[in-house]
Design a protein around this motif. Sequence first.
Motif, PDB file in Angstrom:
ATOM      1  N   TYR A   1      36.040  28.866  30.882  1.00 16.45           N
ATOM      2  CA  TYR A   1      37.114  29.670  31.471  1.00 16.45           C
ATOM      3  C   TYR A   1      38.437  28.911  31.457  1.00 16.45           C
ATOM      4  O   TYR A   1      38.489  27.700  31.683  1.00 16.45           O
ATOM      5  CB  TYR A   1      36.779  30.041  32.921  1.00 16.45           C
ATOM      6  N   VAL A   2      39.508  29.663  31.199  1.00 16.96           N
ATOM      7  CA  VAL A   2      40.867  29.125  31.265  1.00 16.96           C
ATOM      8  C   VAL A   2      41.681  30.060  32.153  1.00 16.96           C
ATOM      9  O   VAL A   2      41.771  31.268  31.890  1.00 16.96           O
ATOM     10  CB  VAL A   2      41.515  29.035  29.866  1.00 16.96           C
ATOM     11  N   ARG A   3      42.258  29.526  33.201  1.00 20.52           N
ATOM     12  CA  ARG A   3      43.037  30.340  34.145  1.00 20.52           C
ATOM     13  C   ARG A   3      44.495  30.408  33.692  1.00 20.52           C
ATOM     14  O   ARG A   3      45.145  29.373  33.521  1.00 20.52           O
ATOM     15  CB  ARG A   3      42.953  29.738  35.556  1.00 20.52           C
ATOM     16  N   LYS A   4      44.985  31.656  33.519  1.00 19.98           N
ATOM     17  CA  LYS A   4      46.360  31.871  33.095  1.00 19.98           C
ATOM     18  C   LYS A   4      47.111  32.734  34.101  1.00 19.98           C
ATOM     19  O   LYS A   4      46.531  33.613  34.728  1.00 19.98           O
ATOM     20  CB  LYS A   4      46.398  32.552  31.721  1.00 19.98           C
TER      21      LYS A   4
ATOM     22  N   CYS B   1      39.294  36.003  39.242  1.00 15.43           N
ATOM     23  CA  CYS B   1      39.855  34.700  39.607  1.00 15.43           C
ATOM     24  C   CYS B   1      39.428  33.572  38.678  1.00 15.43           C
ATOM     25  O   CYS B   1      39.991  32.482  38.733  1.00 15.43           O
ATOM     26  CB  CYS B   1      39.494  34.357  41.051  1.00 15.43           C
ATOM     27  N   ARG B   2      38.455  33.820  37.813  1.00 14.33           N
ATOM     28  CA  ARG B   2      38.031  32.778  36.874  1.00 14.33           C
ATOM     29  C   ARG B   2      39.013  32.637  35.709  1.00 14.33           C
ATOM     30  O   ARG B   2      39.071  31.586  35.074  1.00 14.33           O
ATOM     31  CB  ARG B   2      36.638  33.095  36.330  1.00 14.33           C
TER      32      ARG B   2
ATOM     33  N   SER C   1      32.062  32.366  44.745  1.00 14.61           N
ATOM     34  CA  SER C   1      33.026  31.283  44.950  1.00 14.61           C
ATOM     35  C   SER C   1      33.974  31.167  43.769  1.00 14.61           C
ATOM     36  O   SER C   1      33.558  30.831  42.656  1.00 14.61           O
ATOM     37  CB  SER C   1      32.288  29.951  45.156  1.00 14.61           C
ATOM     38  N   CYS C   2      35.259  31.445  44.027  1.00 13.47           N
ATOM     39  CA  CYS C   2      36.270  31.270  42.985  1.00 13.47           C
ATOM     40  C   CYS C   2      36.450  29.794  42.610  1.00 13.47           C
ATOM     41  O   CYS C   2      36.520  29.468  41.422  1.00 13.47           O
ATOM     42  CB  CYS C   2      37.598  31.869  43.430  1.00 13.47           C
TER      43      CYS C   2
END
Length: 513
Positions: A267-270, A235-236, A124-125
């Motif tokens: 996690y940091v989504r960029k 996707c994380r 699961s993203c």
Amino acid sequence: MPPSNFTRNPIKKKSLSVTLISLLKSRLCKFLLPLFLFVVIIAFHSSNPSFIARKLQNPDWQCSAIGENLGFLPPGEKYLWFAPHSGFSNQVSELKNALLMAGILNRTLIVPPVLNHHAVALGSCPKFRVENPVDLRFAVWESIVQMIHSRRYISIADIVDLSSLKSSSSVRMIDFRVFAQLWCGIDVKLACTGSLCCGISTGRSSWSSFEQCGSLLSGLGKDVVDCVYGVDEDCRTTVWTYQNNVEETLDSFQPSKELQAKKKFSYVRKKKDVYKALGPGSKAASATVLSFGSLFSAPYKGSELYIDIHAAPRDGRIQSLLGQIQFLPFTQEIVRAGKSYAANTIKSPFLCTQLRLLDGQFKNHWKVTFAALQEKIQMLKNDSNSRRDGIHIFVMTDLPPANWTGTYLGDLTNDVKSYKLYSLHEEDELVVQTGKKVLTAEHGIRSGFLPKMHDTPRRDNDCSSETRPDILLYIEEAICSCASLGFVGTAGSTIAENIELMIKNNVCFNSNE
């Protein structure tokens, strides 16, 4: 109607438990148990990616495959591989994204087979709980090897029509079997279903095993320079973009502080431009194969889970490709089978409903689905034109008719004056014959690059597979696209979305088929 009334009773496991207890009590078990544990440990390590990776630390390994050295593959060609997973509709969604990525990065897409339903799962993203790309790629490889050895291989291009992409030269493609045979030097005759594929089969393998090639394509061989670049971003951490001038900016969707504290991650989504990160001038550019993990993406909370590329106004070729991949129809054999069933079996305007237990969304939305079906049927009953010879309904379900008793479907079936229900099954002649036609057509092999290894295609008795492909679902979708009285699908289902897309594109009534 609760789901328990719509499903079979669980299989009893009592006999298995009794057998195991008896075995454990036997004297023979004392001698066999240590041997069994030894075999299990060896099997685990031999299939563990980190264990396999150590085999690649060999200075004699070269990326230049024997196929390229013999001139069978275009010299200097660069390829793109990815890890399809989950159900068929998700795999098609990934295929579309893979075609897009291959087009942007000017690489030849390695077209994969259709994996068995949920043979490999991503996770699961939204919950930031997914398989890492290396493990996912290796799991996909192992699944493909199993399909080859069991002669259950079928290319996704045998099911989804990619001929328009090939004819327009929008993106270059090569069937996985062709690539594996020529680049890895692995004989894939067990995956062949016709003369074209058999003509590529050499009957020998130049590399020591499927295991080594799979490990390399999974991105485990980090020391094999300029060979395979494994994309570790998933996707994380990443949302891929193209030409939107938002390089390395934070995505709008981020994990909540509560989730971070609970799962103990940060996690940091960029947002990252895929061309700048993986295109010319990047570390990945020199690699012969660029290997992604999952390429699945979907809208989520105002953002996209992994790929946010919907337009390319400064790149006409990619803008055109985006339009082409928006809808990919089934191959002609499947479309014709759907039309034939509608015209020759149902023979009347009909309603289609999708009630599949294996669809992950059905268990969440069964009440809404049945309510919508009842409402639609009531509306048709009020229409005098629909009541003349009863309402014809095609039921797209994996529940056998013998189990409809005591359900809403059973009630409809028993009211023979008002309704006539239809369903299709694996053993039906239409399904069997369509499967044979799909295999014989070899659309997968024809979808991409073919080497001139032989003057004429050859076929030997030991090469061609006689397997029966699992195509029932695709024929059912084609039938539902012909439902002139409407379609009632499961909310949130990608299967329902594809049927609605087929209806929108007028597939059933297209004069070209």
